[in-house]
Design a protein around this motif. Sequence first.
Motif, PDB file in Angstrom:
ATOM      1  N   ALA A   9       0.814  -1.221   0.000  1.00 51.05           N
ATOM      2  CA  ALA A   9       0.000   0.000   0.000  1.00 51.05           C
ATOM      3  C   ALA A   9       0.842   1.263   0.000  1.00 51.05           C
ATOM      4  CB  ALA A   9      -0.932   0.002   1.214  1.00 51.05           C
ATOM      5  N   ASP A  10       2.149   1.116   0.201  1.00 50.50           N
ATOM      6  CA  ASP A  10       3.058   2.270   0.234  1.00 50.50           C
ATOM      7  C   ASP A  10       3.233   2.823  -1.180  1.00 50.50           C
ATOM      8  OD1 ASP A  10       5.276   4.017   0.457  1.00 50.50           O
ATOM      9  OD2 ASP A  10       6.117   2.830   2.088  1.00 50.50           O
ATOM     10  N   SER A  11       3.113   4.134  -1.325  1.00 48.04           N
ATOM     11  CA  SER A  11       3.248   4.753  -2.649  1.00 48.04           C
ATOM     12  C   SER A  11       4.642   4.557  -3.237  1.00 48.04           C
ATOM     13  CB  SER A  11       2.943   6.255  -2.562  1.00 48.04           C
ATOM     14  OG  SER A  11       3.843   6.908  -1.676  1.00 48.04           O
ATOM     15  N   ARG A  12       5.619   4.208  -2.398  1.00 45.65           N
ATOM     16  CA  ARG A  12       6.980   3.983  -2.894  1.00 45.65           C
ATOM     17  C   ARG A  12       7.176   2.578  -3.453  1.00 45.65           C
ATOM     18  NH1 ARG A  12       9.824   5.693   2.609  1.00 45.65           N
ATOM     19  NH2 ARG A  12       8.072   4.399   3.282  1.00 45.65           N
ATOM     20  N   PHE A  13       6.187   1.695  -3.281  1.00 50.24           N
ATOM     21  CA  PHE A  13       6.327   0.343  -3.820  1.00 50.24           C
ATOM     22  C   PHE A  13       6.406   0.423  -5.343  1.00 50.24           C
ATOM     23  CE2 PHE A  13       4.721  -3.695  -5.438  1.00 50.24           C
ATOM     24  CZ  PHE A  13       5.509  -4.589  -4.732  1.00 50.24           C
ATOM     25  N   PRO A  14       7.419  -0.196  -5.949  1.00 51.60           N
ATOM     26  CA  PRO A  14       7.631  -0.043  -7.399  1.00 51.60           C
ATOM     27  C   PRO A  14       6.729  -0.927  -8.258  1.00 51.60           C
ATOM     28  CG  PRO A  14       9.342  -1.446  -6.480  1.00 51.60           C
ATOM     29  CD  PRO A  14       8.503  -0.988  -5.310  1.00 51.60           C
ATOM     30  N   PRO A  40     -14.704  13.972  -1.844  1.00 53.89           N
ATOM     31  CA  PRO A  40     -15.311  12.913  -1.031  1.00 53.89           C
ATOM     32  C   PRO A  40     -16.274  12.013  -1.794  1.00 53.89           C
ATOM     33  CG  PRO A  40     -15.229  14.949   0.216  1.00 53.89           C
ATOM     34  CD  PRO A  40     -14.820  15.297  -1.186  1.00 53.89           C
ATOM     35  N   GLY A  41     -17.159  12.609  -2.576  1.00 56.23           N
ATOM     36  CA  GLY A  41     -18.122  11.812  -3.324  1.00 56.23           C
ATOM     37  C   GLY A  41     -17.459  10.892  -4.329  1.00 56.23           C
ATOM     38  N   PHE A  42     -16.464  11.435  -5.040  1.00 53.75           N
ATOM     39  CA  PHE A  42     -15.766  10.612  -6.038  1.00 53.75           C
ATOM     40  C   PHE A  42     -15.042   9.456  -5.363  1.00 53.75           C
ATOM     41  CE2 PHE A  42     -12.062   9.400  -8.477  1.00 53.75           C
ATOM     42  CZ  PHE A  42     -12.566   9.249  -9.766  1.00 53.75           C
ATOM     43  N   LEU A  43     -14.301   9.756  -4.301  1.00 59.90           N
ATOM     44  CA  LEU A  43     -13.504   8.717  -3.648  1.00 59.90           C
ATOM     45  C   LEU A  43     -14.387   7.675  -2.968  1.00 59.90           C
ATOM     46  CD1 LEU A  43     -10.552  10.762  -2.090  1.00 59.90           C
ATOM     47  CD2 LEU A  43     -10.616   9.501  -4.251  1.00 59.90           C
ATOM     48  N   PHE A  44     -15.474   8.114  -2.346  1.00 60.61           N
ATOM     49  CA  PHE A  44     -16.375   7.154  -1.710  1.00 60.61           C
ATOM     50  C   PHE A  44     -17.005   6.239  -2.759  1.00 60.61           C
ATOM     51  CE2 PHE A  44     -20.499   5.730  -0.153  1.00 60.61           C
ATOM     52  CZ  PHE A  44     -20.149   5.169   1.071  1.00 60.61           C
ATOM     53  N   GLY A  45     -17.438   6.842  -3.878  1.00 57.80           N
ATOM     54  CA  GLY A  45     -18.022   6.030  -4.943  1.00 57.80           C
ATOM     55  C   GLY A  45     -17.029   5.039  -5.513  1.00 57.80           C
ATOM     56  N   ARG A  46     -15.800   5.473  -5.695  1.00 55.52           N
ATOM     57  CA  ARG A  46     -14.774   4.562  -6.209  1.00 55.52           C
ATOM     58  C   ARG A  46     -14.489   3.438  -5.218  1.00 55.52           C
ATOM     59  NH1 ARG A  46     -11.064   3.361  -9.720  1.00 55.52           N
ATOM     60  NH2 ARG A  46      -9.025   2.644  -9.020  1.00 55.52           N
ATOM     61  N   LEU A  47     -14.438   3.784  -3.931  1.00 54.28           N
ATOM     62  CA  LEU A  47     -14.192   2.767  -2.912  1.00 54.28           C
ATOM     63  C   LEU A  47     -15.282   1.711  -2.901  1.00 54.28           C
ATOM     64  CD1 LEU A  47     -12.766   1.628  -0.397  1.00 54.28           C
ATOM     65  CD2 LEU A  47     -14.041   3.305   0.968  1.00 54.28           C
ATOM     66  N   ARG A  48     -16.529   2.134  -3.007  1.00 50.46           N
ATOM     67  CA  ARG A  48     -17.648   1.210  -2.902  1.00 50.46           C
ATOM     68  C   ARG A  48     -17.912   0.414  -4.175  1.00 50.46           C
ATOM     69  NH1 ARG A  48     -19.605  -1.286   1.349  1.00 50.46           N
ATOM     70  NH2 ARG A  48     -19.768   0.062   3.164  1.00 50.46           N
ATOM     71  N   THR A  49     -17.206   0.725  -5.246  1.00 48.89           N
ATOM     72  CA  THR A  49     -17.407   0.000  -6.503  1.00 48.89           C
ATOM     73  C   THR A  49     -16.112  -0.697  -6.911  1.00 48.89           C
ATOM     74  OG1 THR A  49     -16.999   2.080  -7.720  1.00 48.89           O
ATOM     75  CG2 THR A  49     -19.291   1.481  -7.276  1.00 48.89           C
ATOM     76  N   ALA A  50     -15.248   0.017  -7.604  1.00 49.63           N
ATOM     77  CA  ALA A  50     -13.982  -0.581  -8.047  1.00 49.63           C
ATOM     78  C   ALA A  50     -13.120  -1.011  -6.871  1.00 49.63           C
ATOM     79  CB  ALA A  50     -13.227   0.419  -8.923  1.00 49.63           C
ATOM     80  N   GLY A  51     -13.120  -0.214  -5.794  1.00 49.92           N
ATOM     81  CA  GLY A  51     -12.326  -0.570  -4.625  1.00 49.92           C
ATOM     82  C   GLY A  51     -12.838  -1.819  -3.942  1.00 49.92           C
ATOM     83  N   ALA A 149      -7.880  -1.705  -1.200  1.00 50.85           N
ATOM     84  CA  ALA A 149      -8.954  -0.729  -1.011  1.00 50.85           C
ATOM     85  C   ALA A 149      -8.371   0.647  -0.726  1.00 50.85           C
ATOM     86  CB  ALA A 149      -9.872  -1.166   0.133  1.00 50.85           C
ATOM     87  N   TYR A 150      -7.326   0.680   0.083  1.00 52.08           N
ATOM     88  CA  TYR A 150      -6.663   1.951   0.371  1.00 52.08           C
ATOM     89  C   TYR A 150      -6.060   2.539  -0.904  1.00 52.08           C
ATOM     90  CZ  TYR A 150      -3.223   5.287   2.057  1.00 52.08           C
ATOM     91  OH  TYR A 150      -2.472   6.420   2.243  1.00 52.08           O
ATOM     92  N   LEU A 151      -5.416   1.704  -1.712  1.00 51.26           N
ATOM     93  CA  LEU A 151      -4.838   2.188  -2.962  1.00 51.26           C
ATOM     94  C   LEU A 151      -5.915   2.725  -3.905  1.00 51.26           C
ATOM     95  CD1 LEU A 151      -2.178  -0.594  -3.655  1.00 51.26           C
ATOM     96  CD2 LEU A 151      -1.717   1.826  -3.198  1.00 51.26           C
ATOM     97  N   ALA A 152      -7.120   2.169  -3.823  1.00 47.47           N
ATOM     98  CA  ALA A 152      -8.209   2.606  -4.695  1.00 47.47           C
ATOM     99  C   ALA A 152      -8.602   4.054  -4.435  1.00 47.47           C
ATOM    100  CB  ALA A 152      -9.428   1.700  -4.511  1.00 47.47           C
ATOM    101  N   VAL A 153      -8.337   4.554  -3.224  1.00 43.51           N
ATOM    102  CA  VAL A 153      -8.661   5.957  -2.927  1.00 43.51           C
ATOM    103  C   VAL A 153      -7.421   6.828  -2.793  1.00 43.51           C
ATOM    104  CG1 VAL A 153     -10.881   5.436  -1.893  1.00 43.51           C
ATOM    105  CG2 VAL A 153      -8.851   5.429  -0.449  1.00 43.51           C
ATOM    106  N   SER A 154      -6.328   6.262  -2.294  1.00 48.77           N
ATOM    107  CA  SER A 154      -5.130   7.088  -2.114  1.00 48.77           C
ATOM    108  C   SER A 154      -4.497   7.468  -3.446  1.00 48.77           C
ATOM    109  CB  SER A 154      -4.098   6.359  -1.243  1.00 48.77           C
ATOM    110  OG  SER A 154      -3.627   5.175  -1.869  1.00 48.77           O
ATOM    111  N   GLY A 155      -4.564   6.575  -4.435  1.00 51.67           N
ATOM    112  CA  GLY A 155      -4.018   6.892  -5.759  1.00 51.67           C
ATOM    113  C   GLY A 155      -4.725   8.063  -6.410  1.00 51.67           C
ATOM    114  N   PRO A 156      -6.063   8.027  -6.528  1.00 51.92           N
ATOM    115  CA  PRO A 156      -6.770   9.178  -7.084  1.00 51.92           C
ATOM    116  C   PRO A 156      -6.598  10.448  -6.255  1.00 51.92           C
ATOM    117  CG  PRO A 156      -8.158   7.233  -7.155  1.00 51.92           C
ATOM    118  CD  PRO A 156      -6.941   6.861  -6.362  1.00 51.92           C
ATOM    119  N   ALA A 157      -6.505  10.302  -4.934  1.00 54.92           N
ATOM    120  CA  ALA A 157      -6.309  11.478  -4.088  1.00 54.92           C
ATOM    121  C   ALA A 157      -4.971  12.147  -4.406  1.00 54.92           C
ATOM    122  CB  ALA A 157      -6.368  11.082  -2.615  1.00 54.92           C
ATOM    123  N   SER A 158      -3.919  11.354  -4.545  1.00 57.35           N
ATOM    124  CA  SER A 158      -2.614  11.903  -4.910  1.00 57.35           C
ATOM    125  C   SER A 158      -2.651  12.533  -6.292  1.00 57.35           C
ATOM    126  CB  SER A 158      -1.552  10.801  -4.874  1.00 57.35           C
ATOM    127  OG  SER A 158      -1.388  10.294  -3.566  1.00 57.35           O
TER     128      SER A 158
END
Length: 228
Positions: A9-14, A40-51, A149-158
């Motif tokens: 889940a670390d963003s530094r993972f290659p 919030p709406g975008f990330l929550f929706g992504r988490l509950r579907t693709a995530g 699941a964390y990557l599904a929201v942290s990636g778009p957030a970054s």
Amino acid sequence: MDVSALILADSRFPGGGHVHSGGLEEAVCRGLIKSERDLPGFLFGRLRTAGALAATFAAASAHAATRGVHSGHWRQLDQELDARTPSVAQREASRAQGRGTARAGRVAWPSPVLDELLGVTPRPHHAVICGALVGIGGGIPSDAAMAVAYLAVSGPASAAVRLLGLDPFAVNAVVARLSGALREVCAEAAASAGADPADLPAPASPALDLFAEEHARHHQEEVRLFAG
């Protein structure tokens, strides 16, 4: 949460995840995301579907890795996730990340289980290979679910910070407020980890699928910051 899941889940993972925005770039280009208030709406929706879909298959894959399943099971897991991903662009992005993760994972967690998985699917879906690596590393299904699941929201957030120059503190707070939803998604994913691959849940994200297809088309016509 197991160390293997934290590493994944670390963003530094290659693993190549930094080149994918999870549909965020297309949403920005359409004017749907303009500020922290829109996230919030975008990330929550992504988490509950693709995530949620990724978490489900990561948990199932971690469960499989600890049981020493035969090669046919890995093939079925990969095929079932393929069937639940109607967008060609989404499938390609998942397999591109999966291939990068597999390359790094082979160095970090060498294992006959990993060799067998990659023997039947050399370009596995990202969730499948992440789950397998967590299981090989000693983690449990809920750990694997949380990592993806964390990557599904942290990636778009970054990606939002990079694309719009948003306040990183505010964006991080948006992700932090999703902690309850993240736990719920992961608990649901872990509960079905031992099911037959064909019976695993199939949460859909048609809007994200359409965004991915449009982004792939535009990416061929003009310069975009992210591949997907």
